[in-house]
Write a protein that holds these residues in place. Sequence first.
Motif, PDB file in Angstrom:
ATOM      1  N   CYS A  55       0.922  -1.281  -0.033  1.00 43.10           N
ATOM      2  CA  CYS A  55      -0.067   0.048  -0.065  1.00 43.10           C
ATOM      3  C   CYS A  55       0.821   1.218   0.086  1.00 43.10           C
ATOM      4  O   CYS A  55       0.549   2.030  -0.896  1.00 43.10           O
ATOM      5  N   GLY A  56       2.014   1.302   0.965  1.00 43.37           N
ATOM      6  CA  GLY A  56       2.800   2.382   0.981  1.00 43.37           C
ATOM      7  C   GLY A  56       3.660   2.424  -0.355  1.00 43.37           C
ATOM      8  O   GLY A  56       3.753   3.742  -0.902  1.00 43.37           O
ATOM      9  N   LEU A  57       3.860   1.428  -1.134  1.00 38.01           N
ATOM     10  CA  LEU A  57       4.505   1.467  -2.416  1.00 38.01           C
ATOM     11  C   LEU A  57       3.448   2.369  -3.375  1.00 38.01           C
ATOM     12  O   LEU A  57       3.886   2.863  -4.173  1.00 38.01           O
ATOM     13  N   GLY A  58       2.513   1.672  -3.165  1.00 38.22           N
ATOM     14  CA  GLY A  58       1.389   2.410  -4.251  1.00 38.22           C
ATOM     15  C   GLY A  58       1.075   3.548  -4.121  1.00 38.22           C
ATOM     16  O   GLY A  58       1.134   4.637  -5.166  1.00 38.22           O
ATOM     17  N   VAL A  59       1.112   4.517  -2.810  1.00 37.43           N
ATOM     18  CA  VAL A  59       1.049   5.708  -2.402  1.00 37.43           C
ATOM     19  C   VAL A  59       2.305   6.380  -3.060  1.00 37.43           C
ATOM     20  O   VAL A  59       2.158   7.464  -3.692  1.00 37.43           O
ATOM     21  N   ALA A  60       3.573   5.855  -2.781  1.00 34.68           N
ATOM     22  CA  ALA A  60       4.743   6.686  -3.166  1.00 34.68           C
ATOM     23  C   ALA A  60       4.530   6.517  -4.865  1.00 34.68           C
ATOM     24  O   ALA A  60       5.144   7.686  -5.625  1.00 34.68           O
ATOM     25  N   LEU A  61       4.106   5.496  -5.581  1.00 31.88           N
ATOM     26  CA  LEU A  61       4.196   5.319  -6.802  1.00 31.88           C
ATOM     27  C   LEU A  61       3.149   6.535  -7.500  1.00 31.88           C
ATOM     28  O   LEU A  61       3.178   7.140  -8.477  1.00 31.88           O
ATOM     29  N   ALA A  62       2.009   6.647  -6.778  1.00 34.07           N
ATOM     30  CA  ALA A  62       1.016   7.641  -7.340  1.00 34.07           C
ATOM     31  C   ALA A  62       1.740   9.126  -6.973  1.00 34.07           C
ATOM     32  O   ALA A  62       1.402  10.045  -8.097  1.00 34.07           O
ATOM     33  N   ILE A  63       2.423   9.414  -6.193  1.00 32.76           N
ATOM     34  CA  ILE A  63       2.988  10.566  -5.868  1.00 32.76           C
ATOM     35  C   ILE A  63       3.928  10.853  -7.092  1.00 32.76           C
ATOM     36  O   ILE A  63       3.995  11.966  -7.796  1.00 32.76           O
ATOM     37  N   VAL A  64       4.858   9.674  -7.595  1.00 34.06           N
ATOM     38  CA  VAL A  64       6.168  10.204  -8.317  1.00 34.06           C
ATOM     39  C   VAL A  64       5.299  10.171  -9.634  1.00 34.06           C
ATOM     40  O   VAL A  64       5.543  11.113 -10.486  1.00 34.06           O
ATOM     41  N   GLY A  65       4.320   9.278  -9.880  1.00 32.99           N
ATOM     42  CA  GLY A  65       3.514   9.295 -11.239  1.00 32.99           C
ATOM     43  C   GLY A  65       2.509  10.937 -11.500  1.00 32.99           C
ATOM     44  O   GLY A  65       2.769  11.427 -12.618  1.00 32.99           O
ATOM     45  N   GLY A  66       2.193  11.023 -10.482  1.00 33.33           N
ATOM     46  CA  GLY A  66       1.502  12.540 -10.509  1.00 33.33           C
ATOM     47  C   GLY A  66       2.442  13.769 -10.664  1.00 33.33           C
ATOM     48  O   GLY A  66       2.291  14.723 -11.588  1.00 33.33           O
ATOM     49  N   VAL A  67       3.558  13.597 -10.447  1.00 31.23           N
ATOM     50  CA  VAL A  67       4.825  14.697 -10.552  1.00 31.23           C
ATOM     51  C   VAL A  67       5.233  14.416 -11.824  1.00 31.23           C
ATOM     52  O   VAL A  67       5.193  15.614 -12.589  1.00 31.23           O
ATOM     53  N   ILE A  68       5.625  13.596 -12.420  1.00 30.51           N
ATOM     54  CA  ILE A  68       5.866  13.173 -13.815  1.00 30.51           C
ATOM     55  C   ILE A  68       4.663  13.819 -14.686  1.00 30.51           C
ATOM     56  O   ILE A  68       4.888  14.462 -15.819  1.00 30.51           O
ATOM     57  N   GLY A  75      -0.083  16.596 -19.586  1.00 32.75           N
ATOM     58  CA  GLY A  75      -0.524  16.058 -18.411  1.00 32.75           C
ATOM     59  C   GLY A  75      -0.837  14.560 -18.579  1.00 32.75           C
ATOM     60  O   GLY A  75      -2.090  14.075 -18.277  1.00 32.75           O
ATOM     61  N   THR A  76       0.110  13.961 -19.060  1.00 35.22           N
ATOM     62  CA  THR A  76       0.002  12.523 -19.241  1.00 35.22           C
ATOM     63  C   THR A  76      -0.447  11.831 -17.863  1.00 35.22           C
ATOM     64  O   THR A  76       0.127  12.108 -16.835  1.00 35.22           O
ATOM     65  N   ILE A  77      -1.410  10.537 -18.003  1.00 28.41           N
ATOM     66  CA  ILE A  77      -1.408   9.857 -17.010  1.00 28.41           C
ATOM     67  C   ILE A  77      -0.813   8.329 -17.076  1.00 28.41           C
ATOM     68  O   ILE A  77      -1.009   7.596 -16.275  1.00 28.41           O
ATOM     69  N   LEU A  78      -0.055   8.515 -18.133  1.00 27.39           N
ATOM     70  CA  LEU A  78       0.519   7.120 -18.244  1.00 27.39           C
ATOM     71  C   LEU A  78       1.524   6.644 -17.390  1.00 27.39           C
ATOM     72  O   LEU A  78       1.430   5.191 -16.876  1.00 27.39           O
ATOM     73  N   PRO A  79       2.311   7.484 -16.773  1.00 27.68           N
ATOM     74  CA  PRO A  79       3.136   6.845 -15.675  1.00 27.68           C
ATOM     75  C   PRO A  79       2.246   6.475 -14.449  1.00 27.68           C
ATOM     76  O   PRO A  79       2.667   5.384 -13.933  1.00 27.68           O
ATOM     77  N   ILE A  80       0.944   7.092 -14.164  1.00 27.35           N
ATOM     78  CA  ILE A  80       0.065   6.532 -13.045  1.00 27.35           C
ATOM     79  C   ILE A  80      -0.382   5.224 -13.180  1.00 27.35           C
ATOM     80  O   ILE A  80      -0.516   4.408 -12.576  1.00 27.35           O
ATOM     81  N   ILE A  81      -0.861   5.125 -14.702  1.00 24.78           N
ATOM     82  CA  ILE A  81      -1.506   3.648 -15.133  1.00 24.78           C
ATOM     83  C   ILE A  81      -0.319   2.592 -15.061  1.00 24.78           C
ATOM     84  O   ILE A  81      -0.336   1.547 -14.730  1.00 24.78           O
ATOM     85  N   GLY A  82       1.041   2.887 -15.509  1.00 28.55           N
ATOM     86  CA  GLY A  82       2.039   1.973 -15.513  1.00 28.55           C
ATOM     87  C   GLY A  82       2.283   1.649 -13.879  1.00 28.55           C
ATOM     88  O   GLY A  82       2.275   0.362 -13.662  1.00 28.55           O
ATOM     89  N   SER A  83       2.083   2.639 -13.009  1.00 26.87           N
ATOM     90  CA  SER A  83       2.385   2.303 -11.658  1.00 26.87           C
ATOM     91  C   SER A  83       1.077   1.471 -11.207  1.00 26.87           C
ATOM     92  O   SER A  83       1.386   0.650 -10.444  1.00 26.87           O
ATOM     93  N   ALA A  84       0.045   1.486 -11.358  1.00 27.63           N
ATOM     94  CA  ALA A  84      -1.110   0.615 -11.328  1.00 27.63           C
ATOM     95  C   ALA A  84      -0.850  -0.435 -11.637  1.00 27.63           C
ATOM     96  O   ALA A  84      -1.210  -1.517 -10.930  1.00 27.63           O
ATOM     97  N   LEU A  85      -0.437  -0.702 -13.020  1.00 28.02           N
ATOM     98  CA  LEU A  85      -0.276  -2.147 -13.412  1.00 28.02           C
ATOM     99  C   LEU A  85       0.849  -2.982 -12.572  1.00 28.02           C
ATOM    100  O   LEU A  85       0.651  -4.129 -12.578  1.00 28.02           O
ATOM    101  N   LEU A  86       2.005  -2.202 -12.357  1.00 27.49           N
ATOM    102  CA  LEU A  86       3.056  -2.689 -11.424  1.00 27.49           C
ATOM    103  C   LEU A  86       2.588  -3.100  -9.939  1.00 27.49           C
ATOM    104  O   LEU A  86       2.869  -4.070  -9.592  1.00 27.49           O
ATOM    105  N   LEU A  87       1.661  -2.144  -9.389  1.00 26.01           N
ATOM    106  CA  LEU A  87       1.136  -2.640  -8.112  1.00 26.01           C
ATOM    107  C   LEU A  87       0.435  -3.634  -8.256  1.00 26.01           C
ATOM    108  O   LEU A  87       0.398  -4.923  -7.332  1.00 26.01           O
TER     109      LEU A  87
END
Length: 94
Positions: A55-68, A75-87
């Motif tokens: 869960c903590g990793l997912g929140v950290a990935l959401a923050i990193v993907g949001g900054v990217i 305003g691409t959301i591809l890093p967040i989608i990739g983070s969700a798939l990784l999670l």
Amino acid sequence: MAGITEYATATGNDYAEHERTYAGVMKMSKIGTAMAVLVVISLAIGGVTGPWWLCGLGVALAIVGGVIGAVSEKGTILPIIGSALLLVALWYIV
């Protein structure tokens, strides 16, 4: 009609700034919604199955993907989608 001012011809009108602000609000709302969805997925994984580190990793990935996404021009959301798939993939592995 006398006394009615058209927005396009009004004095002091800064339509370019209006368009830029609107684009920024739309970009941030899209990124913020995607981040919120990833955080909810992370909390669901941690709360239902128990690996809170995931869960903590997912929140950290959401923050990193949001900054990217925020620093990208459109305003691409591809890093967040990739983070969700990784999670979700890590969740299946664990």
